[in-house]
Design a protein around this motif. Structure first.
Motif, PDB file in Angstrom:
ATOM      1  N   PHE A 301      33.547  41.378  83.339  1.00  0.00           N
ATOM      2  CA  PHE A 301      33.211  40.757  82.058  1.00  0.00           C
ATOM      3  C   PHE A 301      33.860  41.496  80.889  1.00  0.00           C
ATOM      4  CE2 PHE A 301      29.498  39.487  84.671  1.00  0.00           C
ATOM      5  CZ  PHE A 301      29.669  38.112  84.605  1.00  0.00           C
ATOM      6  N   HIS A 302      34.168  42.775  81.102  1.00  0.00           N
ATOM      7  CA  HIS A 302      34.948  43.560  80.143  1.00  0.00           C
ATOM      8  C   HIS A 302      34.343  43.499  78.735  1.00  0.00           C
ATOM      9  CE1 HIS A 302      39.379  44.929  79.257  1.00  0.00           C
ATOM     10  NE2 HIS A 302      38.535  45.935  79.321  1.00  0.00           N
ATOM     11  N   GLU A 303      33.038  43.640  78.681  1.00  0.00           N
ATOM     12  CA  GLU A 303      32.345  43.509  77.397  1.00  0.00           C
ATOM     13  C   GLU A 303      32.659  44.651  76.438  1.00  0.00           C
ATOM     14  OE1 GLU A 303      28.290  43.022  78.561  1.00  0.00           O
ATOM     15  OE2 GLU A 303      28.523  40.863  78.925  1.00  0.00           O
ATOM     16  N   ASP A 304      33.209  45.732  76.964  1.00  0.00           N
ATOM     17  CA  ASP A 304      33.585  46.858  76.104  1.00  0.00           C
ATOM     18  C   ASP A 304      35.081  46.891  75.853  1.00  0.00           C
ATOM     19  OD1 ASP A 304      34.329  47.425  78.684  1.00  0.00           O
ATOM     20  OD2 ASP A 304      33.689  49.532  78.639  1.00  0.00           O
ATOM     21  N   GLY A 305      35.778  45.780  76.148  1.00  0.00           N
ATOM     22  CA  GLY A 305      37.226  45.778  76.003  1.00  0.00           C
ATOM     23  C   GLY A 305      37.730  44.584  75.224  1.00  0.00           C
ATOM     24  N   GLY A 306      39.036  44.510  75.111  1.00  0.00           N
ATOM     25  CA  GLY A 306      39.666  43.416  74.402  1.00  0.00           C
ATOM     26  C   GLY A 306      39.789  43.672  72.914  1.00  0.00           C
ATOM     27  N   SER A 307      40.613  42.855  72.274  1.00  0.00           N
ATOM     28  CA  SER A 307      40.821  42.913  70.827  1.00  0.00           C
ATOM     29  C   SER A 307      41.592  41.668  70.436  1.00  0.00           C
ATOM     30  CB  SER A 307      41.621  44.163  70.432  1.00  0.00           C
ATOM     31  OG  SER A 307      42.937  44.094  70.963  1.00  0.00           O
ATOM     32  N   LEU A 308      41.670  41.391  69.163  1.00  0.00           N
ATOM     33  CA  LEU A 308      42.467  40.257  68.708  1.00  0.00           C
ATOM     34  C   LEU A 308      43.926  40.415  69.109  1.00  0.00           C
ATOM     35  CD1 LEU A 308      40.977  39.661  65.138  1.00  0.00           C
ATOM     36  CD2 LEU A 308      40.741  38.169  67.139  1.00  0.00           C
ATOM     37  N   GLU A 309      44.423  41.639  69.025  1.00  0.00           N
ATOM     38  CA  GLU A 309      45.813  41.887  69.384  1.00  0.00           C
ATOM     39  C   GLU A 309      46.037  41.667  70.881  1.00  0.00           C
ATOM     40  OE1 GLU A 309      49.814  42.835  69.435  1.00  0.00           O
ATOM     41  OE2 GLU A 309      48.477  42.196  67.821  1.00  0.00           O
ATOM     42  N   LYS A 310      45.095  42.134  71.706  1.00  0.00           N
ATOM     43  CA  LYS A 310      45.237  41.950  73.151  1.00  0.00           C
ATOM     44  C   LYS A 310      45.154  40.469  73.509  1.00  0.00           C
ATOM     45  CE  LYS A 310      45.834  44.771  75.238  1.00  0.00           C
ATOM     46  NZ  LYS A 310      47.160  45.340  75.561  1.00  0.00           N
ATOM     47  N   TYR A 311      44.269  39.763  72.840  1.00  0.00           N
ATOM     48  CA  TYR A 311      44.154  38.328  73.103  1.00  0.00           C
ATOM     49  C   TYR A 311      45.451  37.614  72.710  1.00  0.00           C
ATOM     50  CZ  TYR A 311      42.141  33.661  73.328  1.00  0.00           C
ATOM     51  OH  TYR A 311      41.892  32.351  73.664  1.00  0.00           O
ATOM     52  N   ARG A 312      46.034  38.014  71.592  1.00  0.00           N
ATOM     53  CA  ARG A 312      47.310  37.430  71.183  1.00  0.00           C
ATOM     54  C   ARG A 312      48.363  37.636  72.270  1.00  0.00           C
ATOM     55  NH1 ARG A 312      51.999  39.075  69.786  1.00  0.00           N
ATOM     56  NH2 ARG A 312      51.344  41.262  69.793  1.00  0.00           N
ATOM     57  N   GLU A 313      48.431  38.845  72.813  1.00  0.00           N
ATOM     58  CA  GLU A 313      49.399  39.125  73.871  1.00  0.00           C
ATOM     59  C   GLU A 313      49.205  38.181  75.061  1.00  0.00           C
ATOM     60  OE1 GLU A 313      49.990  43.191  75.135  1.00  0.00           O
ATOM     61  OE2 GLU A 313      49.101  43.908  73.255  1.00  0.00           O
ATOM     62  N   MET A 314      47.948  37.949  75.443  1.00  0.00           N
ATOM     63  CA  MET A 314      47.672  37.131  76.619  1.00  0.00           C
ATOM     64  C   MET A 314      48.022  35.664  76.371  1.00  0.00           C
ATOM     65  SD  MET A 314      44.117  38.864  77.978  1.00  0.00           S
ATOM     66  CE  MET A 314      44.150  38.052  79.585  1.00  0.00           C
ATOM     67  N   VAL A 315      47.692  35.143  75.181  1.00  0.00           N
ATOM     68  CA  VAL A 315      48.017  33.749  74.887  1.00  0.00           C
ATOM     69  C   VAL A 315      49.526  33.559  74.798  1.00  0.00           C
ATOM     70  CG1 VAL A 315      47.793  31.883  73.207  1.00  0.00           C
ATOM     71  CG2 VAL A 315      45.814  33.316  73.746  1.00  0.00           C
ATOM     72  N   GLU A 316      50.214  34.492  74.174  1.00  0.00           N
ATOM     73  CA  GLU A 316      51.666  34.379  74.085  1.00  0.00           C
ATOM     74  C   GLU A 316      52.319  34.512  75.457  1.00  0.00           C
ATOM     75  OE1 GLU A 316      53.067  37.034  71.050  1.00  0.00           O
ATOM     76  OE2 GLU A 316      52.258  35.778  69.419  1.00  0.00           O
ATOM     77  N   ASP A 317      51.703  35.283  76.344  1.00  0.00           N
ATOM     78  CA  ASP A 317      52.198  35.375  77.711  1.00  0.00           C
ATOM     79  C   ASP A 317      51.996  34.049  78.445  1.00  0.00           C
ATOM     80  OD1 ASP A 317      53.286  36.632  79.997  1.00  0.00           O
ATOM     81  OD2 ASP A 317      51.273  37.052  80.742  1.00  0.00           O
ATOM     82  N   LEU A 318      50.863  33.414  78.230  1.00  0.00           N
ATOM     83  CA  LEU A 318      50.642  32.082  78.801  1.00  0.00           C
ATOM     84  C   LEU A 318      51.710  31.117  78.317  1.00  0.00           C
ATOM     85  CD1 LEU A 318      48.932  29.909  80.283  1.00  0.00           C
ATOM     86  CD2 LEU A 318      47.602  29.695  78.155  1.00  0.00           C
ATOM     87  N   ASP A 319      52.012  31.167  77.030  1.00  0.00           N
ATOM     88  CA  ASP A 319      53.029  30.283  76.469  1.00  0.00           C
ATOM     89  C   ASP A 319      54.398  30.539  77.112  1.00  0.00           C
ATOM     90  OD1 ASP A 319      53.959  28.426  74.186  1.00  0.00           O
ATOM     91  OD2 ASP A 319      55.236  30.195  73.941  1.00  0.00           O
ATOM     92  N   ARG A 320      54.777  31.792  77.247  1.00  0.00           N
ATOM     93  CA  ARG A 320      56.061  32.117  77.887  1.00  0.00           C
ATOM     94  C   ARG A 320      56.089  31.628  79.330  1.00  0.00           C
ATOM     95  NH1 ARG A 320      55.398  36.932  75.023  1.00  0.00           N
ATOM     96  NH2 ARG A 320      54.417  37.909  76.840  1.00  0.00           N
ATOM     97  N   SER A 321      54.969  31.775  80.006  1.00  0.00           N
ATOM     98  CA  SER A 321      54.896  31.382  81.409  1.00  0.00           C
ATOM     99  C   SER A 321      55.049  29.877  81.561  1.00  0.00           C
ATOM    100  CB  SER A 321      53.566  31.852  82.000  1.00  0.00           C
ATOM    101  OG  SER A 321      53.444  33.260  81.920  1.00  0.00           O
TER     102      SER A 321
END
Length: 502
Positions: A301-321
């Motif tokens: 669940f990673h309730e102590d992790g993540g950030s807006l910047e990390k989320y941006r990286e993941m969405v942009e990676d989805l887009d590239r994929s």
């Protein structure tokens, strides 16, 4: 943002007339649906583009977009179908839907090359119920597995005997494959290969650690067919590579002429679902694996992790994929005759950007069920269009079956309405309601209006085209309408399975 591909440009048809709030409206759309809610009163019609202030506030107009209009008269063979789902992607997490800090050029280009839906909805507010609604074309509550919100153990799943999008298309001559997240039950009783997909490569559960492939209970969860497949690279890379290979092989099987046998590929990413690990985050991955192997059932669940910047990286990676997959489709020579669909399985989670909607994943407020929705089929649908038509997941099942020439199973009637007539022939959509139910919440949309009852138990009524944020409760102003919508919701609910007692 680059301009619309000149090869796909269409004449500007001009804005459709905007109707003030409160007026009765009929939608433009496809053939009549056969679900329980299909005979209810009308849903809203297409709104204006920039001339409709409420619609523009809910979904910013993009350069080159024009109100949707079908282009009847074109003919083509049955299309290949590439159906792509993001996981927990929020309503406004794409640049074309309003994200200011996230760049998604490939998905934005896909939207410019087809139709961008501003009022597309998921079939439910969490992962597996929406997948049930897509695979069966029915409300999740019609099946025992669909009552799990979401599936978290091995006790339930999509029964192999139930007709699915894949089994019905396979019966109609399609090759079928699912790559990525299944989340409709676990082995040994449930699997894509038991429910109509010829091949499967991916994970069975609702989440996994992106490198180790460990699931919520610490189990290894990457499979080819029903056998474990070991690959410890970043999961989004693996899924994308498999999809590219699958599309390339489809071209090779046809001798480079485009698939002689049409195909369905369900491509289900886990990105940007938690844990919040981007490609290269091996130290964070190792820490989560350490916690999982130590017996911490909450680690993913990673309730102590993540950030807006990390989320941006993941969405942009989805887009590239997705861009890589679409490039492979183009190289294969199959782009013109492939219908590509992209959406999220439900609304966004902790780090998503849902403005101006309220609520997020697990809620039947707009932010929990309204999702980015894009359709492209170059052979039949003009580029650069936007539709404000309210549509939801079961509609796409009915649509794809009609387009593919597949017959629904009469013993398991669909709850969605085919949009084929709307998309391809400019037909009006039959009068219907959009219905949702999750444990503790209910919602029904009819035209501009939405009936909603949250966990507090209060019936509310919102004019969602004028008030997409659902802040102005009109229940006291429209008591008769509230009663009609509540009655319609309850009529459908009586046809569904009850939730098991906890």
């Amino acid at each position: 943002m680059s301009s619309v591909d000149p090869a796909h440009e269409t004449p500007d048809h001009g804005p459709l007339a905007y109707r003030p709030p409160g007026l009765s409206r009929r939608t433009f759309g496809g053939l009549a649906g056969v679900g329980a809610a299909a005979a209810a009163a009308a849903v809203g019609s297409l709104g204006a583009l920039a001339s409709a202030p409420a619609a523009a506030a809910a979904a910013p107009a993009q350069p080159g977009e024009r109100p949707f209009r079908a282009a009847p008269g074109r003919r083509s063979r049955r299309p290949n179908i590439l159906f792509i789902l993001g996981d927990d992607l929020g309503w406004a997490d794409l640049s074309s839907y309003g994200a200011s800090g996230i760049r998604t050029p490939h998905l934005d280009r896909l939207a410019r090359q087809g139709v961008r839906f501003t009022q597309g909805y998921s079939g439910s507010a969490t992962c597996s119920p929406t997948r049930f609604s897509l695979y069966t074309g029915r409300y999740p509550g019609r099946t025992e597995g669909g009552l799990a919100e979401p599936i978290a153990d091995r006790s339930v799943g999509l029964e192999p005997g139930h007709p699915t999008l894949a089994s019905l298309l396979r019966d109609a001559g399609y090759a079928t494959a699912l790559i990525g997240k299944w989340h409709c039950g676990y082995l040994p009783d449930y699997s894509p290969t038991k429910s109509g997909w010829d091949t499967f490569f991916g994970n069975f559960g609702g989440a996994l650690e992106y490198y180790s492939k460990l699931g919520l209970a610490g189990e290894y969860d990457l499979y080819e067919g029903d056998a474990p497949y070991r690959d410890l690279r970043y999961y989004t890379r693996i899924v994308t590579e498999r999809a590219v290979d699958h599309i390339t092989e489809a071209q090779k099987r046809s001798g480079g002429r485009g698939a002689d046998r049409p195909w369905l590929l369900n491509l289900n990413y886990t990105t940007p679902h938690w844990p919040w690990i981007a490609d290269g985050d091996t130290e964070e991955s190792a820490e989560i694996v350490r916690r999982i192997t130590a017996g911490d059932r909450s680690a993913l669940f990673h309730e102590d992790g993540g950030s807006l910047e990390k989320y941006r990286e993941m969405v942009e990676d989805l887009d590239r994929s997705v861009g890589e997959v679409l490039a492979a489709l183009r190289r294969s020579g199959q782009e013109e005759d492939t219908l590509v669909f992209f959406a999220s399985d439900n609304g966004g989670e902790r780090w998503s950007y849902n403005w101006p909607l309220s609520g997020n994943k697990a809620s039947l407020q707009e932010g929990g069920i309204r999702v980015p929705t894009i359709v492209r089929w170059p052979a039949r649908i003009d580029a650069g269009q936007v539709s404000h038509e309210p549509v939801f997941t079961p509609d796409w099942t009915a649509t794809l079956l009609e387009i593919a020439g597949a017959r629904p199973d009469r013993s398991h009637p669909l709850d969605g309405t085919s949009l084929a007539g709307y998309l391809l022939r400019g037909e009006r959509l039959a009068e219907r309601d959009l219905f949702w139910r999750v444990r503790g919440e209910r919602a029904l949309r009819r035209g501009d209006w939405k009936y909603y009852r949250g966990k507090g138990g209060q019936d509310q009524l919102f004019h969602v085209t004028a008030d997409p944020r659902e802040q102005a409760d009109k229940a006291g102003h429209e008591p008769e309408l509230l009663t009609r919508l509540r009655t319609a919701w309850e009529a459908v609910d009586r046809t569904l399975l009850p939730y098991p007692k906890r």
